[in-house]
Motif scaffolding. Structure first.
Motif, PDB file in Angstrom:
ATOM      1  N   LYS A 147      27.166  46.187   3.327  1.00 15.51           N
ATOM      2  CA  LYS A 147      28.204  47.092   3.728  1.00 15.51           C
ATOM      3  C   LYS A 147      28.908  47.814   2.558  1.00 15.51           C
ATOM      4  N   LEU A 148      29.077  47.188   1.709  1.00 19.12           N
ATOM      5  CA  LEU A 148      29.971  47.797   0.465  1.00 19.12           C
ATOM      6  C   LEU A 148      29.069  47.899  -0.956  1.00 19.12           C
ATOM      7  N   LYS A 149      28.094  47.421  -1.185  1.00 22.37           N
ATOM      8  CA  LYS A 149      27.427  47.363  -2.504  1.00 22.37           C
ATOM      9  C   LYS A 149      25.974  48.273  -2.417  1.00 22.37           C
ATOM     10  N   LEU A 154      31.700  53.310   5.995  1.00 22.81           N
ATOM     11  CA  LEU A 154      32.918  53.816   6.068  1.00 22.81           C
ATOM     12  C   LEU A 154      33.861  52.622   6.800  1.00 22.81           C
ATOM     13  N   LYS A 155      33.419  52.212   7.952  1.00 24.60           N
ATOM     14  CA  LYS A 155      34.208  51.283   8.806  1.00 24.60           C
ATOM     15  C   LYS A 155      34.692  50.009   7.854  1.00 24.60           C
ATOM     16  N   SER A 156      33.593  49.471   7.084  1.00 26.31           N
ATOM     17  CA  SER A 156      34.022  48.267   6.305  1.00 26.31           C
ATOM     18  C   SER A 156      34.983  48.572   5.289  1.00 26.31           C
ATOM     19  N   ILE A 157      34.825  49.830   4.617  1.00 23.99           N
ATOM     20  CA  ILE A 157      35.772  50.410   3.637  1.00 23.99           C
ATOM     21  C   ILE A 157      37.135  50.259   4.273  1.00 23.99           C
ATOM     22  N   ILE A 158      37.235  50.955   5.277  1.00 25.40           N
ATOM     23  CA  ILE A 158      38.687  51.240   6.074  1.00 25.40           C
ATOM     24  C   ILE A 158      39.286  49.625   6.258  1.00 25.40           C
ATOM     25  N   ASN A 159      38.574  48.887   6.476  1.00 25.22           N
ATOM     26  CA  ASN A 159      38.822  47.636   7.117  1.00 25.22           C
ATOM     27  C   ASN A 159      39.632  46.839   5.544  1.00 25.22           C
ATOM     28  N   HIS A 161      40.600  48.346   3.176  1.00 19.64           N
ATOM     29  CA  HIS A 161      41.870  49.098   2.699  1.00 19.64           C
ATOM     30  C   HIS A 161      43.051  48.569   3.554  1.00 19.64           C
ATOM     31  N   GLU A 162      42.684  48.529   4.890  1.00 17.93           N
ATOM     32  CA  GLU A 162      43.785  47.944   5.670  1.00 17.93           C
ATOM     33  C   GLU A 162      44.385  46.551   5.102  1.00 17.93           C
ATOM     34  N   GLN A 163      43.368  45.619   4.779  1.00 19.19           N
ATOM     35  CA  GLN A 163      43.826  44.220   4.443  1.00 19.19           C
ATOM     36  C   GLN A 163      44.374  44.320   3.055  1.00 19.19           C
ATOM     37  N   GLN A 164      44.147  45.273   2.127  1.00 20.02           N
ATOM     38  CA  GLN A 164      44.870  45.499   0.872  1.00 20.02           C
ATOM     39  C   GLN A 164      46.166  45.866   1.238  1.00 20.02           C
ATOM     40  N   LYS A 165      46.381  46.880   2.199  1.00 19.08           N
ATOM     41  CA  LYS A 165      47.583  47.560   2.344  1.00 19.08           C
ATOM     42  C   LYS A 165      48.689  46.481   3.142  1.00 19.08           C
TER      43      LYS A 165
END
Length: 239
Positions: A147-149, A154-159, A161-165
């Motif tokens: 999903k990331l590498k 996009l959905k995984s990147i948004i998730n 980002h939300e966790q970090q925020k």
């Protein structure tokens, strides 16, 4: 490593040796990662030397762990294409046992060969158990690869980002990698035990002088820089 006429086919030998070699490199990178980043003192020295280099180094190694472990644990085939993976190695070992059976490698009248046959069957069962355990351990690692590498979902990147925020930065990455490497090592030892009736990974020590020397040089460089800055500030104050 030498093989005899009762061992793997040429293609299977290449698969085994390639996996063993890649694991050796993976293990060395993990030891370097631990020496540089899991040691607070070393991590601090590297960060002080260059926060940019620190960030690039740690991210590159983490990405490498994800990609390497994922491809080692891929399926035996992708479509019509065969893969060099632990799953393929498992099939190779089962074929090896069948080959030895067909060519009377296990002479029932000879106790040592009969015991080796029984041991080989047991080792393959242990291989399968470890492979199943590994599949559970690497679930988050493979998801990260897919999903990331290998892709940018996009959905995984948004998730993420939300966790970090929200401050949810705690993860089990290091423990997952460590546990996965330990299980892969056990699988390779089992493979060697089936093929050679011995393990060549036992007692192997990977030298780690380079990371320590690297950190020592950085530490001396940081001290020189600090002393130089103090010296220049004193000279400017005296003007």
């Amino acid at each position: 490593m030498l093989f005899n006429e009762n061992d793997l086919s040429e293609v299977s030998q290449i698969n085994y040796e390639s996996i063993r070699k890649e694991f050796g490199v993976l293990n060395k990178k993990w030891l370097i990662y631990c020496a540089l980043f899991k040691n607070p003192s070393s991590a601090k020295i590297l960060w002080e030397a260059s926060d940019l280099i620190y960030s690039v180094f740690i991210e590159s190694l983490r990405d490498d762990f994800v990609i390497t472990i994922s491809r080692l644990t891929d399926k035996e085939k992708t479509g019509k294409n065969e893969n060099s993976t632990l799953c393929r190695l498992h099939s190779d070992l089962k074929s090896l046992m069948q080959h030895r059976e067909q060519h009377n490698y296990y002479d029932e009248s000879q106790l040592i060969y009969r015991l080796r046959k029984e041991s080989g069957i047991q080792k393959i069962k242990e291989f399968e158990t470890n492979l199943e355990e590994l599949a559970n351990k690497i679930e988050s690692i493979r998801t990260r690869r897919n999903k990331l590498k290998a892709h940018r979902d996009l959905k995984s990147i948004i998730n993420e980002h939300e966790q970090q925020k929200n401050g949810n930065t705690e993860d089990s990455f290091d423990s997952d990698i460590k546990s996965s490497i330990e299980t892969i090592e056990e699988i390779i030892k089992l493979s060697e035990s089936v093929i050679f009736h011995a393990s060549f990974l036992d007692g192997v020590v990977f030298p780690l002088k380079s990371p320590q020397y690297f950190i020592k040089n950085l530490e001396e460089g940081n001290k020189w820089r600090e002393d130089y800055i103090k010296k220049r500030l004193n000279e400017m104050n005296q003007l």
